[in-house]
Design an enzyme around this catalytic site. Structure first.
Site, PDB file in Angstrom:
ATOM      1  CG  ASP A  63      -1.953   1.167   1.329  1.00 10.04           C
ATOM      2  OD1 ASP A  63      -1.729   2.117   0.403  1.00 10.04           O
ATOM      3  OD2 ASP A  63      -2.457   1.179   2.445  1.00 10.04           O
ATOM      4  CB  SER A 142      -1.545  13.943 -16.181  1.00  5.45           C
ATOM      5  OG  SER A 142      -2.537  14.085 -17.059  1.00  5.45           O
ATOM      6  CE1 TYR A 155      -4.610  11.653 -13.143  1.00  4.20           C
ATOM      7  CE2 TYR A 155      -5.244  12.949 -15.044  1.00  4.20           C
ATOM      8  CZ  TYR A 155      -4.537  11.820 -14.285  1.00  4.20           C
ATOM      9  OH  TYR A 155      -3.537  11.342 -15.152  1.00  4.20           O
ATOM     10  CE  LYS A 159      -1.074  11.810 -12.407  1.00  3.92           C
ATOM     11  NZ  LYS A 159      -0.065  10.810 -11.906  1.00  3.92           N
TER      12      LYS A 159
END
Length: 249
Positions: A63, A142, A155, A159
């Protein structure tokens, strides 16, 4: 760092998609690869693929959001092999939704895997890389860090943070001999991404970029392999877009 069988690389989220392609590519380049994934079946499968092709790999179920567990696991790698030469922080979990629909659990989950895990991984490898006087880290950024889109608010935030962390770490760790760079994957239809993006959307994305196609996990793996290689020995703090020209179009 040399591309020899003595070098060791850790790849997180290596059980499928870009992580799998990266693990396979680095094994081809002579790295011993630690295949890190939360799914034991996927980790075993990829490590087996590498060994079946004559490479060296072992799976580790981990994890990556657990700082103590990451430190313990990576310390175990150093104890066993005496080194960690490269780290690829690839693991991610994402959810697309309107900004107003994100609840605390979703945000916490995306931040934990997308930001904290990157930081925990870097912290865990810096001591052994510092002792060796050399090391290389590649984080996954990204295009969403630079261009907004429907449903990508969290998101994009994740990023963007990874991108900033990469450039800051390059400045801080460079004097220790540790290079830190990021790869910016373009439109890559992976198993995980297809859960959130339709075939029609991917077709439209492929038609819209200058190279007129979507990328493959292997395209991204090639870019990562370059950033970890001796050919990139003077590349530090760089954001390498492997996106078919999307960001400049």
């Amino acid at each position: 760092m040399s591309e020899s069988a003595e070098c060791l690389a850790i790849v997180t989220g290596a059980g499928r998609g870009i992580g799998r392609a990266t693990a396979l590519r680095l094994a081809e380049d002579g790295f011993r690869v630690i295949v890190v994934d939360r799914d034991p079946g996927n980790a075993d499968h990829v490590a087996g693929e590498i060994r079946n092709h004559g490479g060296m790999a072992e799976p580790r179920v981990l994890d990556v959001t657990d700082r103590a567990a990451v430190r313990k696991e990576y310390a175990g790698v150093v104890e066993q092999y005496g080194r960690i030469d490269a780290l690829v922080n690839n693991a991610i979990w994402l959810k697309y939704a309107p900004l107003v629909d994100f609840d605390e659990s979703l945000v916490d989950g995306m931040f934990a895997i997308g930001i904290k895990a990157v930081l925990w991984g870097m912290q865990a490898v810096v001591p052994t890389m510092t002792a060796a006087g050399v090391g290389a880290i590649v984080n996954l950024s990204s295009p969403a860090a630079f261009r907004g889109g429907p449903g990508t608010s969290v998101y994009s935030t994740v990023k963007g943070a990874v991108t900033s962390l990469t450039t800051q770490a390059a400045v801080e760790l460079g004097p220790l001999g540790i290079r830190v760079n990021a790869i910016i994957p373009g439109s890559i239809p992976t198993e995980g991404a297809r859960q959130h993006v339709s075939n029609a959307t991917y077709a439209a994305r492929g038609d819209s970029v200058p190279l007129r196609r979507n990328g493959t996990p292997e395209d991204i793996a090639d870019g990562i392999a370059y950033l970890l290689s001796p050919r990139a020995a003077y590349v530090n703090g760089h954001l390498l877009a492997v996106d078919g020209g999307y960001l400049v179009s």
